[in-house]
Every structure is written in structure tokens, then in C-alpha cells.
Design an enzyme around this catalytic site. Structure first.
Site: not given
Length: 747
Positions: A483-485, A599, A730-732
Site C-alpha cells: 500500500g504505497y501509491s 525489489e 516510473t522509468n522517468e
């Protein structure tokens, strides 16, 4: 040759450091920028390099093989030094073991430093414009192009056919040398022979094709050295150069550009070294790995060289700057001997011709290889036949997890492969864990365990928490979600707003979490703010274990784009025991980032193993003939695109193994986990797009639709790939982390 007989990493490190110091003191890069005096400068530096012992590399792999040759070539590339190491190495590789008097004499003089060799593949060069010579009555005639630093050399060694060489004294009669300017640089020559005295050398049939592969790998190694030197120079420039009142390295566009370059450079470095290592061990598949490394390296290094020039701007466009020299070196070395296109052609031949061959399996060491066999045998017995067929027939949304499978595999102890024995684990190495993940992926087994959460509990949990939660995970009885985002805190976890307030012997939690995938698990590993006034904001976060059957939790599942599920979860006055906090109060950022670092160190490997398995399914499909039509694998465009994917899979696999090796020595640095995750996630996207292009409209049919290829596997892979690019930061965001942590660019 046995690995124990080959030089160690320490030997290569000493060789690199010695060469770097020698070239830094003895070689003036300005000499390579002009034609006049270049031959004399090269002859002088070669005498010194021969004194360093590099002239014998390739003669005996116990003294130094292709890996050591790569070290030298890389340092020469970084120093803009065109000393004839490439030719010397090829002469050693080609002539060692040959008993012909001319060969023995040349090698003796080469190793003494009194001879300097210019090597040409002649008629064997994939570039038809490289020229050829003819040999008759002990004399050679013909034209050779693109011969390196011939004017500074004493002898020419040229390939006649796949088992024949000629040796020509360059100071003898019938030899004419013409300097050639290529890519705006000097150093190549046209060599015209007119009845020049020559020695004919017969070799074992086919040996020279292997020399061609070794030569190409060595050229890409030199290009890598040049590209890396230019890149390092550019990173330093980005730290210092100011525009609009701040260093340009703070601009996200520059950070992401340079992060992309670092990802490419690491991919090239690892694949080159792996291919050379397999070559020196005489691995049966070394040629495949050499071609894959060359194909990726040629394209990647040219992209890096372009991005370096873009970042430097006008300052790097002046000839007195070092960057143009490196740009020219990269392009000359990566175009030579057929470039990337020839290497991809050879990769495609391996994959498709004569029945085709799948991606070679990695040798991960005796323990990992044995575990791979054990896990495969277990799957054959427990996850096959009707049981697996019934599972595969389910919609994808019901194939993410299987509780019975988790319980069965829980009996093996493999869920705790990497756990320490203190917690009931098997203390297996990261490479063993990779072997297990690979086998489960190939068997298309469902998810098991809660590796990230378990690791956090082992690192930060209390003894009571460890005794209560870890055995459940180990037995396959409990899944933990993350439960992060939140709506206003996706990748910016420091901005989360869910609150946890202490009330006596309980915590009261209020807030909302979104995009939670394992919402159906027994517990939620939840990040919540315990100090809203903390500065900086991340200093006020704590981590909790929340039972998902607690009162006040509302779950609203949603179907994902990839046919899976995630959920919006609302926490309204959810009361949990005081002891459910993991780590210290307001110390959750350390717990959270520690779990994510673990992770990210694994996730890139997990992704690329998914791509590798999907690639094999696509390869078989591409080779199949349907409706009387020719298989797609006969199409040169399809073959080239599949070869490109195969080469990129090797980069992903090498990044995975490198992360595992770093983890074996401690914890994988966050920037390396990010490099692996970024590359492999975007590779999964590229793979999904390519599969649709290759297979056509039928590949777009989704699962359980009539005529769907492999039950919609290929289109579903593409939709699923988006999750791996976006989730876990995200990759950004990952590129910013790579730039700031890996390159030291300003925040």
C-alpha cells in the site's frame, strides 16, 4: 580451458590500471589527429606497450585471452591511441600453434616488440569494398582498403580464404601505401601489392571465421573505450556547465539523456566481457554471444556518441576538443567488418536455420544449475497435465495467483530460497534465486510468496513480527500487498497523505491507496504519515502491517488494461495493534526504500526472464509454416528484428546477473537495480510491439477468442508490459535516480 586456468579479475584490473597510467604518461592524443608524424608516434608507443607485455596476448589464454585483449583495446580507445594491438592480437590468435617458419619468425619478433603487424581480413571481410589479393608463386598482388596504421607496421598479415593467410613484409618491393582519411580521421591505409614477396600459411579449415568474430569483438571493445571516455568527460561537463543560473546536469532532459547513455554503456560492457569470457572457456555457444554483443554494441555506442555531442553542444564540435576524436573512433570501429547488420544476420542464422536454436541457457554455477533441474523436475510432477491445463484455461485475471499451488510449493521451502537460515530460509545465493525464477517463468507458474515484505520484516521487524508473519509466507499461506501509491503520491512517495495516529495501544489509519495489485492478500504492507509536520516530508512516514479483514477497509477493485486487477482501497478509522508498526516511528522511509531497493534489484531480472520465455514462444511461432505460406522466419526483415530482440535480451540477462553478483556482496546499489528495471521493462514493451508487427492481426485476438494465437499471449504481453514500466517508480523517476545516484548529477 578450465576457468581456474584463466587470468583472474585482479589480473585484468592490474592490467587496466597499468595501461591507463602508461598511456596517460607516454601517449599524446594530439598525435592521432594529424597524418604527419603519426607513423613514428605509433611505432614509439608500440615499443613501450610491448614492454608492458600486451604483444603476447592471445598466444596462450592462460597468460591472457580475449578478455585481456578487450581490456587493452578499451584503454586504447579511451586514450585515442591507434597502436596496432588489434592486429597483434589477431596475429597471435591466428598463428599460435602454426609451425610454418614464417609464422614462427613473425610471432617471435612481434613478442619482442621489433615487429609491428597490420592485419586485414581481405576477401573474408563482410564489406565487399575491403579488397582482396591473389597469391601466385610466392608473390601477392591486389588492393586492400581500411588497413589500420600500415605505415607504422613492418608486416602485413592478410586472409586469403577461410584457411589460408599470407604474410608480406611492408618494407619490401611491390608494396605501396596510401594514407586514407575516413570519418575525418587519419590512420587507415590503402595497401597496393604488385608481385610483392609473400609467405603462404595454411591453417585449420574455418579458423579464420572465428578470428573474424574475435576481431569484431575487439573493435567494439575499443569503441566502448572511446564512447565511455567521451561520456565521462560529458558528465563532468554537465556538472559544471551553467545555463540559466544552474548546472545543466540539473535539467531533467540532460539527466535522462545521460542516464540512457549509462544504461547502454553498461549493457555493452557486460555483454562484451561475458562473450569474451565464454570464448576463453571454449563454451559451445560463445559465437552466439559474441555476435549478440557486437550487434547491440555497434548500435548502442553510436547512439551514445551522438548523445555526447548533443550534450556538449558547440564546445564539442571544435576539432581541438577530444570529443570529435572519440566520435570518429566509435563510428569507424562499429561500421567495420559488416557492423551490426552482419552480427544480427549471424544471430538470426543461429535462431532459425537448420531447425533453429533457442536462446542459450546460462551456466549459473553448479548449485544454481542443480536447483534449476530440481525445480523443473518438481514442476513436471506437480504443475503439468490436467492441473496446469485447467489453470491455463482460466481468464488471465484469475491466473495471477493460485492458493493451492502456493501451498504445494510452500512444502519445498523454496519460497524462502534467499532467506537466512535464522528465519527458516535456505540461504541460497542470488544466482540460485535467478535459476529458480527462470524455471518458474518457463513453467508459466503463478506468483508465490511476498519477497519484498518478507525482506523488510527480516531487516526491520521485531522478533515477534518475524515469528508471526514469516512462517506464514514461507508456507505459502499468506500474501502481502503493498500500500504505497496514492492519488497525489504515485512515484513521489514522500507526498503521501494517509495518516496513522496513535490511540492508546492502537494505531488509527485514515486515507486512500490506489493501484494496489495484491489487494486480495491477507495483509497490506502500508505506508502512512505519522508526523505531518516533519521536514523533510519523508521523515514523517512509518510502515505498518494491516490485516485486510480489519474493520473500516473498503476495497473497490478495477480491471486493469492488461486484464488483471488492482484496487482503490479506503481506510476509515482502521484500528490495528500498536505492535503492527515495522521499524521505528517516523522511520518508515528507511523501511520503504530498503524494500523497494530489494525489489528493484530483482524486478529487472524477473522482467527479462519473462521476455526470454515469451521470445521462445514467438520464435517457434515465427518458424512455423501455416496455410502453405512460407514461415515468417524466412523473411529477412523478420529475422533482423528477431535478432535485435535476442541481442537486447542478452543485455537484460547480463544486467540481471550483474545485479545478482552485486547482491551477493551486499545490497544491489539502487542505481543498478534501476538500470536493470528500466532496460528490461522497456524491452518488454518493444517485444510486445514487435510480436504484433511480425504476426499480424491474428496476434491481436485476445484470450478465449476463436483463432487467438496461443490464447492471446502476444497481445496480452504488450498490454501487461506497461505495468512494468510504470510500477515501482516510473522509468522517468528511475532515470533521475540513475543520473543523480549513479552519475552524481545535481538534484
Amino acid at each position: 580451458m578450465a576457468a581456474t586456468e584463466l587470468p583472474s579479475d585482479d589480473v585484468r584490473t592490474m592490467l587496466r590500471d597499468s595501461l591507463r597510467g602508461f598511456l596517460g604518461a607516454q601517449w599524446n592524443p594530439e598525435a592521432a589527429a594529424k597524418a604527419s608524424g603519426l607513423a613514428e608516434a605509433i611505432a614509439a608507443i608500440w615499443t613501450g606497450l610491448a614492454g608492458q607485455g600486451v604483444a603476447t596476448l592471445g598466444r596462450d589464454f592462460g597468460e591472457g585471452g580475449l578478455r585481456e585483449i578487450l581490456v587493452v583495446m578499451t584503454e586504447l580507445g579511451g586514450s585515442s591511441c591507434p597502436a596496432p594491438m588489434w592486429s597483434a592480437a589477431l596475429a597471435n590468435l591466428a598463428l599460435s600453434g602454426c609451425r610454418a617458419e614464417a609464422a614462427l619468425d613473425l610471432l617471435e619478433r612481434l613478442h619482442e616488440g621489433t615487429a609491428r603487424v597490420a592485419f586485414s581480413f581481405g576477401a573474408l571481410d563482410p564489406d565487399a569494398d575491403a579488397g582482396t589479393i591473389q597469391l601466385a608463386d610466392g608473390h601477392a598482388s591486389g588492393l586492400l582498403r581500411f588497413v589500420e596504421v600500415a605505415e607504422s607496421c613492418t608486416h602485413l598479415v592478410v586472409c586469403m580464404e577461410d584457411s589460408c593467410l599470407a604474410i608480406v613484409a611492408l618494407d619490401g618491393p611491390g608494396v605501396d601505401l596510401e594514407p586514407t582519411r575516413a570519418m575525418g580521421a587519419w590512420g587507415l591505409y590503402e595497401v597496393r601489392l604488385k608481385e610483392a614477396p609473400a609467405s603462404h600459411i595454411d591453417l585449420a579449415s574455418g579458423d579464420l571465421d572465428d578470428r573474424l568474430l574475435e576481431g569484431k569483438l575487439a573493435l567494439v571493445g575499443r569503441a566502448q573505450g572511446a564512447a565511455r571516455a567521451a561520456f565521462d568527460m560529458t558528465v563532468d561537463y554537465a556538472r559544471e556547465r551553467k545555463q540559466f543560473g544552474q548546472p545543466i546536469g540539473r535539467f531533467q532532459a540532460i539527466q535522462h539523456k545521460l542516464a540512457n547513455c549509462l544504461i547502454a554503456l553498461e549493457g555493452v560492457r557486460l555483454t562484451l566481457d561475458h562473450a569474451a569470457h565464454l570464448h576463453d572457456r571454449a563454451d559451445k555457444d560463445w559465437r552466439y554471444f559474441v555476435n549478440a554483443a557486437v550487434a547491440f554494441g555497434c548500435d548502442a555506442l553510436r547512439r551514445v556518441s551522438l548523445e555526447v555531442q548533443h550534450t556538449l553542444g558547440a564546445i564539442g564540435y571544435a576539432e581541438e576538443h577530444q570529443a570529435p576524436r572519440h566520435f570518429k573512433r566509435v563510428h569507424l570501429d562499429t561500421v567495420a567488418l559488416g557492423g551490426a547488420a552482419e552480427a544480427r544476420r549471424r544471430v538470426a542464422t543461429f535462431l532459425f536455420d537448420k531447425g533453429g536454436t533457442g536462446l542459450p541457457q546460462y551456466d549459473l554455477g553448479p548449485a544454481a544449475n542443480e536447483l534449476r533441474d530440481q525445480a523443473q523436475a518438481w514442476l513436471d510432477e506437480n504443475w503439468s497435465g490436467e492441473r496446469k491445463a485447467a489453470f491455463d484455461a482460466k481468464p488471465f485475471s484469475r491466473r495471477e495467483f493460485d492458493p493451492d499451488f502456493a501451498l504445494d510449493i510452500g512444502k519445498t521451502g523454496w519460497i524462502g530460497l534467499g532467506w537466512s537460515r535464522e528465519f527458516g530460509g535456505q540461504a541460497r545465493s542470488p544466482l540460485e534465486q535467478i535459476a529458480f525464477i527462470e524455471t518458474m517463468e518457463r513453467g508459466e507458474a503463478p506468483r508465490i510468496g511476498a519477497a519484498i515484505q518478507a525482506n523488510a520484516i527480516m531487516m526491520f521487524g521485531t522478533p515477534t513480527q518475524q515469528e508471526g508473519y514469516l512462517p506464514e509466507i514461507l508456507r505459502g499461506e499468506a500474501m502481502h500487498g503493498m500500500g504505497y501509491s496514492e492519488p497525489e503520491a504515485g512515484s513521489d512517495l514522500a507526498a503521501l497523505r494517509t495518516r496513522a495516529v496513535r490511540d492508546g495501544d492502537s494505531w488509527i489509519i485514515n486515507g486512500q491507496k490506489i493501484w494496489t495489485t495484491t489487494w486480495w492478500g491477507k495483509y497490506m504492507f502500508l505506508a502512512a504519515r505519522t508526523d505531518p509536520e516533519a521536514k523533510p516530508p519523508h521523515a514523517g512516514i512509518s510502515m505498518f502491517i494491516v490485516p485486510m479483514d480489519a474493520a473500516g477497509i473498503t476495497i473497490r477493485p478495477a480491471t486493469t488494461m492488461y486484464d488483471g486487477t488492482f484496487a482503490n482501497i479506503f481506510y476509515d478509522n482502521v484500528r490495528i495493534p500498536l505492535e503492527n508498526i515495522v521499524g521505528e516511528v517516523n522511520g518508515g522511509w528507511k523501511v520503504l526504500t530498503g524494500a523497494l531497493a530489494y525489489e528493484r534489484g530483482l524486478v529487472g531480472g524477473g522482467i527479462v526472464l519473462k521476455v526470454a520465455h515469451a521470445f521462445e514462444q514467438l520464435r517457434k511461432r515465427v518458424m512455423a509454416q501455416t496455410s502453405g505460406a512460407r514461415p515468417p522466419g524466412d523473411d529477412p526483415v523478420v529475422r533482423d528484428r528477431m535478432a535485435t530482440l535476442a541481442c537486447e535480451i542478452e543485455v537484460g540477462r547480463q544486467l540481471m546477473v550483474h545485479c545478482a553478483e552485486l547482491a551477493a556482496d551486499g545490497i544491489t546499489p539502487p542505481e543498478y537495480g534501476a538500470i536493470s528495471k528500466v532496460f528490461s521493462g522497456e524491452l518488454m514493451e518493444r517485444f510486445g510491439e514487435a510480436a504484433l508487427d511480425i504476426l499480424g492481426m491474428r496476434a491481436t485476438l485476445s484470450e478465449q477468442m476463436p483463432g487467438a494465437l496461443d490464447n492471446g499471449r502476444f497481445e496480452q504481453n504488450l498490454r501487461h508490459s506497461l505495468m512494468w514500466v510504470i510500477s515501482i517508480g516510473t522509468n522517468e523517476i528511475q532515470r533521475s535516480l540513475i543520473a543523480q545516484r549513479g552519475l552524481g548529477l545535481p538534484r
